[in-house]
Scaffold this active site. Structure first.
Site, short mmCIF file in Angstrom:
data_model
loop_
_atom_site.label_atom_id
_atom_site.label_comp_id
_atom_site.label_asym_id
_atom_site.label_seq_id
_atom_site.Cartn_x
_atom_site.Cartn_y
_atom_site.Cartn_z
N LYS A 91 -0.33 52.04 -14.07
CA LYS A 91 -0.17 50.78 -13.35
C LYS A 91 0.81 50.96 -12.18
O LYS A 91 1.59 51.91 -12.18
CB LYS A 91 0.33 49.69 -14.31
CG LYS A 91 1.69 50.00 -14.98
CD LYS A 91 2.01 48.97 -16.04
CE LYS A 91 3.40 49.17 -16.62
NZ LYS A 91 3.71 48.26 -17.73
N HIS A 92 0.75 50.15 -11.12
CA HIS A 92 -0.07 48.97 -10.89
C HIS A 92 -0.91 49.24 -9.63
O HIS A 92 -0.35 49.30 -8.53
CB HIS A 92 0.80 47.74 -10.63
CG HIS A 92 1.89 47.52 -11.64
ND1 HIS A 92 3.08 48.25 -11.67
CD2 HIS A 92 1.98 46.67 -12.68
CE1 HIS A 92 3.85 47.85 -12.66
NE2 HIS A 92 3.22 46.89 -13.30
N HIS B 16 5.80 38.34 -10.11
CA HIS B 16 5.91 37.29 -11.11
C HIS B 16 6.16 35.94 -10.46
O HIS B 16 5.71 34.91 -10.97
CB HIS B 16 7.06 37.59 -12.08
CG HIS B 16 6.80 38.75 -12.95
ND1 HIS B 16 7.21 40.01 -12.65
CD2 HIS B 16 6.13 38.85 -14.12
CE1 HIS B 16 6.82 40.84 -13.60
NE2 HIS B 16 6.16 40.17 -14.50
N ARG C 186 11.77 51.77 -12.84
CA ARG C 186 10.58 51.89 -13.68
C ARG C 186 9.65 52.99 -13.18
O ARG C 186 8.75 53.43 -13.91
CB ARG C 186 9.83 50.57 -13.72
CG ARG C 186 10.62 49.43 -14.33
CD ARG C 186 9.97 48.09 -14.07
NE ARG C 186 8.66 48.01 -14.70
CZ ARG C 186 7.76 47.09 -14.38
NH1 ARG C 186 8.00 46.22 -13.40
NH2 ARG C 186 6.61 47.06 -15.01
N ASP D 91 -3.19 42.92 -14.36
CA ASP D 91 -1.83 42.64 -14.80
C ASP D 91 -1.87 41.24 -15.43
O ASP D 91 -2.91 40.56 -15.42
CB ASP D 91 -0.88 42.72 -13.60
CG ASP D 91 0.57 42.96 -14.01
OD1 ASP D 91 0.91 42.72 -15.19
OD2 ASP D 91 1.37 43.38 -13.16
N ARG E 218 9.79 46.54 -24.84
CA ARG E 218 9.49 45.34 -25.60
C ARG E 218 9.68 45.52 -27.10
O ARG E 218 9.72 44.53 -27.83
CB ARG E 218 8.04 44.90 -25.35
CG ARG E 218 7.66 44.75 -23.88
CD ARG E 218 8.54 43.75 -23.15
NE ARG E 218 8.06 43.56 -21.80
CZ ARG E 218 8.76 42.99 -20.83
NH1 ARG E 218 9.98 42.58 -21.07
NH2 ARG E 218 8.26 42.84 -19.63
N ASP F 267 3.90 46.59 -24.04
CA ASP F 267 4.42 46.93 -22.71
C ASP F 267 5.69 47.74 -22.92
O ASP F 267 6.79 47.27 -22.64
CB ASP F 267 4.68 45.64 -21.94
CG ASP F 267 4.91 45.86 -20.46
OD1 ASP F 267 4.54 46.94 -19.96
OD2 ASP F 267 5.46 44.96 -19.80
#
Length: 443
Positions: A253-254, A266, A223, A339, A162, A154
């Site tokens: 995405k998304h 989340h 982002r 996701d 990451r 990611d």
């Protein structure tokens, strides 16, 4: 993914920003307009009622069909999954691996279930050093000799990085968007993709194709490339091409769009009340552009869009959205990924065994990060054996995944990453120069 989550050197310098960028912008605009407004002919139905792939990939290659024909039912179900494995080394014994897979090392987990891929995270102990990551990815591939793995990361850059500090600190999407230059989006993606490939990672869960039209959005924000659908479309298409220049697979995405939320998926289930016409105008163009640029994967969003699907299900579990809009209206015939399935947005309504089955029935091919791997795997396997998921539907998804692997050189033999080469590629002077160029051009 939202914030939890999604071996070759970059070539040459950044493309000139003038005529090349203009040609690219025109091509993207044309592809976006065509894909967003023209629905393809309806796919034919198989005898069990599942949809056949659109015509452009209706006939898989003979190599893909040969591999598919040799696979057992259990191997086919395994291909649908991309879990997290725990530890820095393929032979690391971990209680997390034992609890989640009934196998005590990452290599044994891969050998036992033969997943389609794995995804790496620092919090899972996967990212320590360049040589360590190379040894891990090579070891995981060695544990999957029949069909190589998709090894994902990611790595959006900016806020979601990451693999920091191993990779070049490339500016995030909002900074790239501020340059107004799609050629820089392409070059940034090529740099990142080449560094991932050097580490043995072949799929990046990027670019973000969301249009950040809600200033209170807690999860997308910087982002995204911006708040203008046309500009975001140009940047997304360029980024897809840049990743492909490096040989890295992409995941836009998304879908169908996470840019107009004030809830983080989340921790909750966002609701976006865009009408179909608003979705076509605001959310769809960047995804259409990504499809026009041949993105390998489109990742779903755990958001509810009641005017697109009144069921109240998140888009990850919505057949009207994933099959009706993404497949039929936009004509996407590649891999659809969820996701992360450990996020609250997809777990609120159904249990962890129901979610993966419902996702496949909605049109998903790749199940990312199930919170209870064995429960999810057993549920999908049982659904196929019972006929709830038909054998034809299972083969449809596996065929798409194998086609992706063939396109990226991963069907017959996985490339072996070279640690010495990786150390030369990552954070090279040339790559850091590209990062500085983007920062200087942002306005």
């Amino acid at each position: 993914m939202a914030t939890m989550v999604a071996g070759c050197a970059a070539s040459g310098a950044a493309s000139p920003a003038g005529s090349a960028a203009s040609r690219e912008n025109g091509a993207v605009a044309s592809a976006t307009a065509t894909a967003a407004t023209t629905a393809p002919a309806a796919p034919s139905a198989t005898p069990d009622g599942s949809q056949a792939p659109p015509a452009s990939r209706a006939s898989a290659s003979s190599k893909v069909e040969a591999v598919l024909a040799r696979m057992s039912l259990e191997e086919k179900v395994g291909q649908l999954f991309m879990p997290v494995v725990y530890g820095a080394d393929p032979g690391t014994v971990s209680g997390e691996n034992s609890a989640r897979f009934g196998a005590d090392t990452p290599a044994k987990a891969v050998a036992k279930y033969r997943p389609g891929g794995v995804i790496l995270f620092p919090w899972a102990g996967n990212v320590k050093s360049v040589r360590q990551v190379v040894a891990l990815t090579n070891g995981l591939q060695k544990a999957s000799p029949k069909i190589p793995l998709l090894i994902g990361a990611d790595q959006e850059n900016g806020r979601v990085s990451r693999l920091a500090p191993l990779v070049t600190a490339m500016p995030g999407a909002s900074v790239i968007g501020a340059t107004g230059d799609p050629s820089l989006a392409r070059k940034a993606a090529e740099v990142t993709g080449s560094e991932l490939r050097a580490l043995g990672i072949n799929l990046d869960f990027a670019p973000v194709a969301d249009v950040n039209i809600n200033p209170r959005n807690p999860v997308i924000g910087p982002r995204a490339y911006g708040s203008d659908p046309a500009k975001v479309s140009r940047m997304v298409a360029a980024a897809v091409k840049g990743f492909h220049d490096s040989g890295t697979a992409t995941a836009a995405k998304h879908f169908p769009g996470h840019g107009d939320t004030d809830v983080d998926s989340h921790s909750g289930l966002p609701v976006i009340r865009h009408s179909l016409s608003q979705w076509r105008k605001l959310d769809a163009p960047p995804f259409a552009a990504a499809i026009g640029a041949k993105t390998d994967v489109v990742m779903s969003a755990h958001v509810v869009m009641p005017k697109l699907d009144p069921s109240g299900d998140p888009s990850t579990l919505s057949k009207p959205i994933l099959t009706g809009l993404l497949r039929d209206r936009l004509g996407f015939d590649g891999v659809v990924s969820t996701d992360a399935l450990d996020m609250a947005g997809v777990r609120k309504k159904y249990g962890d065994a129901q979610v993966p089955v419902r996702a496949i029935l909605a049109g998903v091919d790749l199940l990312l990060m199930p919170p209870n791997f064995t429960k999810a795997y057993d549920a999908v396997l049982a659904a196929v054996k019972s006929g709830k998921i038909s054998r034809a539907r299972l083969d449809q998804s596996v065929r798409r995944l194998l086609t992706l692997k063939e396109a990226r050189g991963l069907l017959e033999r996985a490339p072996v990453a070279d640690p010495a080469k990786a150390e030369k590629v990552l954070r090279s002077a040339e790559h850091r120069k590209v990062a500085r160029l983007i920062e200087s051009r942002a306005r």
